[in-house]
Design a protein around this motif. Structure first.
Motif, PDB file in Angstrom:
ATOM      1  N   LEU A 185       0.814  -1.223   0.000  1.00  0.00           N
ATOM      2  CA  LEU A 185       0.000   0.000   0.000  1.00  0.00           C
ATOM      3  C   LEU A 185       0.845   1.271   0.000  1.00  0.00           C
ATOM      4  N   GLY A 186       2.167   1.136  -0.082  1.00  0.00           N
ATOM      5  CA  GLY A 186       3.019   2.305  -0.200  1.00  0.00           C
ATOM      6  C   GLY A 186       3.435   2.929   1.102  1.00  0.00           C
ATOM      7  N   ALA A 187       3.115   2.310   2.239  1.00  0.00           N
ATOM      8  CA  ALA A 187       3.458   2.914   3.526  1.00  0.00           C
ATOM      9  C   ALA A 187       4.949   2.858   3.807  1.00  0.00           C
ATOM     10  N   LEU A 188       5.702   1.967   3.127  1.00  0.00           N
ATOM     11  CA  LEU A 188       7.143   1.899   3.326  1.00  0.00           C
ATOM     12  C   LEU A 188       7.911   2.827   2.385  1.00  0.00           C
ATOM     13  N   SER A 189       7.215   3.399   1.412  1.00  0.00           N
ATOM     14  CA  SER A 189       7.913   4.230   0.434  1.00  0.00           C
ATOM     15  C   SER A 189       8.172   5.619   1.003  1.00  0.00           C
ATOM     16  N   ALA A 190       9.246   6.226   0.522  1.00  0.00           N
ATOM     17  CA  ALA A 190       9.596   7.573   0.971  1.00  0.00           C
ATOM     18  C   ALA A 190       8.771   8.584   0.180  1.00  0.00           C
ATOM     19  N   ILE A 191       7.750   9.167   0.822  1.00  0.00           N
ATOM     20  CA  ILE A 191       6.839  10.101   0.144  1.00  0.00           C
ATOM     21  C   ILE A 191       7.296  11.534   0.442  1.00  0.00           C
ATOM     22  N   THR A 192       7.596  12.292  -0.581  1.00  0.00           N
ATOM     23  CA  THR A 192       8.014  13.679  -0.411  1.00  0.00           C
ATOM     24  C   THR A 192       6.796  14.541  -0.078  1.00  0.00           C
ATOM     25  N   PRO A 193       6.989  15.772   0.456  1.00  0.00           N
ATOM     26  CA  PRO A 193       5.860  16.591   0.903  1.00  0.00           C
ATOM     27  C   PRO A 193       4.788  16.825  -0.161  1.00  0.00           C
ATOM     28  N   HIS A 194       5.165  16.919  -1.453  1.00  0.00           N
ATOM     29  CA  HIS A 194       4.146  17.200  -2.469  1.00  0.00           C
ATOM     30  C   HIS A 194       3.415  15.932  -2.921  1.00  0.00           C
ATOM     31  N   GLU A 223       0.239   8.975  -4.625  1.00  0.00           N
ATOM     32  CA  GLU A 223       0.132   9.564  -5.953  1.00  0.00           C
ATOM     33  C   GLU A 223       1.089   8.860  -6.907  1.00  0.00           C
ATOM     34  N   GLY A 224       0.585   8.555  -8.069  1.00  0.00           N
ATOM     35  CA  GLY A 224       1.382   7.846  -9.069  1.00  0.00           C
ATOM     36  C   GLY A 224       1.191   6.341  -9.020  1.00  0.00           C
ATOM     37  N   TRP A 225       0.487   5.862  -7.995  1.00  0.00           N
ATOM     38  CA  TRP A 225       0.152   4.443  -7.880  1.00  0.00           C
ATOM     39  C   TRP A 225      -1.269   4.244  -8.412  1.00  0.00           C
ATOM     40  N   PHE A 226      -1.535   3.056  -8.934  1.00  0.00           N
ATOM     41  CA  PHE A 226      -2.875   2.764  -9.429  1.00  0.00           C
ATOM     42  C   PHE A 226      -3.249   1.317  -9.114  1.00  0.00           C
ATOM     43  N   TRP A 227      -4.532   1.151  -8.846  1.00  0.00           N
ATOM     44  CA  TRP A 227      -5.082  -0.201  -8.776  1.00  0.00           C
ATOM     45  C   TRP A 227      -5.297  -0.684 -10.210  1.00  0.00           C
ATOM     46  N   ARG A 228      -4.812  -1.887 -10.496  1.00  0.00           N
ATOM     47  CA  ARG A 228      -4.962  -2.454 -11.827  1.00  0.00           C
ATOM     48  C   ARG A 228      -5.534  -3.858 -11.728  1.00  0.00           C
ATOM     49  N   ARG A 229      -6.346  -4.207 -12.686  1.00  0.00           N
ATOM     50  CA  ARG A 229      -6.842  -5.584 -12.758  1.00  0.00           C
ATOM     51  C   ARG A 229      -5.701  -6.486 -13.222  1.00  0.00           C
ATOM     52  N   SER A 230      -5.549  -7.627 -12.546  1.00  0.00           N
ATOM     53  CA  SER A 230      -4.396  -8.489 -12.799  1.00  0.00           C
ATOM     54  C   SER A 230      -4.300  -8.912 -14.263  1.00  0.00           C
ATOM     55  N   SER A 231      -5.427  -9.174 -14.916  1.00  0.00           N
ATOM     56  CA  SER A 231      -5.385  -9.613 -16.315  1.00  0.00           C
ATOM     57  C   SER A 231      -4.898  -8.509 -17.244  1.00  0.00           C
ATOM     58  N   ASP A 232      -4.952  -7.237 -16.785  1.00  0.00           N
ATOM     59  CA  ASP A 232      -4.509  -6.122 -17.624  1.00  0.00           C
ATOM     60  C   ASP A 232      -3.006  -5.881 -17.534  1.00  0.00           C
ATOM     61  N   SER A 345       0.570 -10.281   0.267  1.00  0.00           N
ATOM     62  CA  SER A 345       0.151  -9.294   1.257  1.00  0.00           C
ATOM     63  C   SER A 345      -1.245  -9.632   1.783  1.00  0.00           C
ATOM     64  N   PRO A 346      -1.485  -9.440   3.081  1.00  0.00           N
ATOM     65  CA  PRO A 346      -2.793  -9.776   3.659  1.00  0.00           C
ATOM     66  C   PRO A 346      -3.965  -9.069   2.989  1.00  0.00           C
ATOM     67  N   ILE A 347      -3.767  -7.805   2.541  1.00  0.00           N
ATOM     68  CA  ILE A 347      -4.905  -7.098   1.957  1.00  0.00           C
ATOM     69  C   ILE A 347      -5.343  -7.741   0.643  1.00  0.00           C
ATOM     70  N   VAL A 348      -4.391  -8.131  -0.222  1.00  0.00           N
ATOM     71  CA  VAL A 348      -4.738  -8.770  -1.493  1.00  0.00           C
ATOM     72  C   VAL A 348      -5.153 -10.215  -1.263  1.00  0.00           C
ATOM     73  N   LEU A 349      -4.413 -10.928  -0.418  1.00  0.00           N
ATOM     74  CA  LEU A 349      -4.769 -12.316  -0.127  1.00  0.00           C
ATOM     75  C   LEU A 349      -6.152 -12.398   0.506  1.00  0.00           C
ATOM     76  N   PRO A 374      -7.838  -7.133  -8.206  1.00  0.00           N
ATOM     77  CA  PRO A 374      -7.177  -5.830  -8.283  1.00  0.00           C
ATOM     78  C   PRO A 374      -5.847  -5.847  -7.532  1.00  0.00           C
ATOM     79  N   LEU A 375      -4.818  -5.231  -8.133  1.00  0.00           N
ATOM     80  CA  LEU A 375      -3.486  -5.217  -7.535  1.00  0.00           C
ATOM     81  C   LEU A 375      -2.947  -3.785  -7.508  1.00  0.00           C
ATOM     82  N   PRO A 376      -2.248  -3.383  -6.445  1.00  0.00           N
ATOM     83  CA  PRO A 376      -1.651  -2.045  -6.386  1.00  0.00           C
ATOM     84  C   PRO A 376      -0.351  -2.012  -7.197  1.00  0.00           C
ATOM     85  N   ILE A 377      -0.255  -1.067  -8.143  1.00  0.00           N
ATOM     86  CA  ILE A 377       0.908  -1.012  -9.033  1.00  0.00           C
ATOM     87  C   ILE A 377       1.534   0.388  -8.975  1.00  0.00           C
TER      88      ILE A 377
END
Length: 491
Positions: A185-194, A223-232, A345-349, A374-377
């Motif tokens: 879900l992006g909580a480990l990523s370094a997110i800049t103020p903007h 921002e910049g992340w999207f949920w995508r259908r796995s087949s796509d 990941s527990p949320i997808v599983l 749906p998968l977070p990409i």
């Protein structure tokens, strides 16, 4: 063994009255009354009770502090800490003729020998004769009490350390789940103020429908992340198939054939576990739809457990999979390691598990469900960064888990070593002034013969005991657990 001074041989059955519980029919169960103690209530595998409200014989009534021994399914010794209760079958209530705590620890020490003498392949059990006739060495009563004092002090410290290790072990699984979810879900990523989370992460699913997933209810992503259908985002998603048994070969062959047990819970393919192969012709013709290659991501759709996911290694150029496994081949927008991470990941599983259909205790996920998942990409560079971060954290967790397992094993060996010293006369000092154990045993045997109005034991009569100064037949050969104790003792 050579007995210490004052000790004597006895048989387990003559050291106490062992009263078996009774069977309670379902028609006798009640919402109120005394709780019925079953083996699962002693082992902790089941916390709920059935109750009995009828009249109950004194012999089948259990009071707080009573000593209980389960002799079927799971062998063990317990002190009842609950309220007054009813005793179910397959459990002995023990009325000791020697020191109560000494007898409790003695039976605990002899559990491995009793288990070695047990019968049954489904629910193992110890016959009454095997239990009664187990040879044991008994010290004088005064020494029994000294042994208990020293033993319980040592075991209490060991139990405290073991509980601390157990607490650490229980935190490993939630930690892994947190790492996987925070990465996905992006909580480990370094997110800049903007940068910030946005509800626009679902916009690429707009116009798509699914009977199994509510795409509009998915959590927001950075921002910049999207949920995508796995087949796509995958080149293909396909389940495996299983050939007839004569087309599969154990140990060697042309193409490795993966089954669910070859996928580990920690995200690896383990082909050392009962390796199976198929020949080249079967792989390319009958099983052509289930061919996979290094970099494909596998997850099982039949369980329990569900969610065993791994990337196919490059050990072989091609593999094949059975019908309980689905293969995802990542497209250009997703890295295989990221795909594997989010599928664990527990949320997808959890989304997958909620769609599973249960049949006869088996859970099944449809292939079409996997294609709609749906998968977070995130952007590719972020995928690689997060895979590296999570891999480092999970490796630390794996090392910690291995250390915990080693400590737990050494704790078990140390416990057995302490018990062995206690019951071979090496834990507490002998005192020549103590009344010999042979005198105690003679008194017990005499009282049991003469006290005709005392408790009557069910089951077989004891065989005539051997003379106090002659040992019974040699006990069964030492089990592997006892050998391990001897090896661990110097540590």
């Amino acid at each position: 063994m050579k007995l210490p001074a004052g000790w004597a041989w006895a048989r387990l059955g003559e050291l106490g009255e062992y009263i078996n519980g009774r069977g309670f029919k379902k028609s006798e169960w009640s919402e109120t009354g005394r709780p019925i103690i079953r083996i699962q209530n002693l082992t902790g595998s089941g916390s709920s009770f059935n109750y009995y409200a009828g009249a109950l014989e004194k012999r089948h009534t259990v009071h707080p502090g009573d000593l209980l021994v389960s002799w079927a399914a799971t062998l063990g010794v317990y002190v009842w800490q609950g309220s007054e209760a009813a005793l179910n079958q397959h459990i002995f209530k023990v009325e000791p003729f020697i020191d109560r705590s000494f007898l409790r620890h003695l039976i605990d020490y002899k559990i491995q020998e009793l288990l070695a003498a047990s019968h049954g392949s489904g629910m193992v059990h110890v016959t009454r004769s095997k239990f009664d006739e187990l040879p044991v060495a008994i010290p004088p009563l005064a020494e029994q009490q000294r042994i208990v004092d020293t033993l319980e002090g040592a075991l209490s410290r060991l139990d405290a350390a073991t509980e601390a290790v157990g607490g650490a072990k229980r935190r490993i699984k939630p930690f892994i789940a947190s790492v996987l979810d925070r990465s996905a879900l992006g909580a480990l990523s370094a997110i800049t103020p903007h940068q910030h989370t946005t509800d626009g992460s679902q916009r690429l699913l707009a116009g798509l429908s699914s009977k199994r997933f509510d795409y509009a209810a998915l959590p927001s992503l950075p921002e910049g992340w999207f949920w995508r259908r796995s087949s796509d985002i995958c080149e293909f998603i396909s389940s495996g198939s299983t050939p007839k048994p004569h087309l599969m070969y154990a140990g060697s062959g042309d193409v490795p054939f993966l089954k669910v047990y070859n996928i580990t819970q920690d995200g690896r393919v383990d082909f050392t576990n009962k390796p199976t192969y198929v020949d080249r012709e079967t792989h390319e013709k009958q099983l052509r739809r289930s061919r996979v290659r290094p970099g494909d991501v596998l997850t099982n759709i039949v369980g329990p457990p569900l969610g065993k996911t791994a990337v196919v290694p490059d050990q072989y150029p091609e593999w094949n999979i059975n019908q309980a496994i689905v293969a995802f081949r990542a497209g250009d927008e997703v890295h295989p390691e990221w795909l594997s991470l989010v599928l664990r990941s527990p949320i997808v599983l959890g989304m997958l598990q909620r769609t599973a259909k249960a049949t006869a205790g088996q859970f099944n996920v449809a292939l079409s469900t996997c294609r709609e998942l749906p998968l977070p990409i995130p952007p590719m560079d972020k995928q690689l960064d997060l895979v590296a971060q999570s891999t480092e954290l999970l490796e630390i967790s794996d090392r910690f888990a291995s250390q915990v397992e080693r400590i737990s094993l050494r704790s078990h060996h140390l416990r057995q070593a302490i018990l062995r010293r206690a019951f071979t006369g090496k834990l507490a000092a002998q005192d020549p002034a103590d009344e010999p154990a042979s005198v105690l045993l003679d008194r017990i045997r005499t009282e049991r013969r003469t006290q005709s109005d005392g408790p009557v034991r069910t089951g077989r009569r004891l065989r005539k005991a051997a003379a106090p100064d002659s040992p019974p037949p040699p006990p069964a050969p030492s089990t592997p657990a006892i050998t391990a104790v001897q090896q661990e003792l110097p540590l």
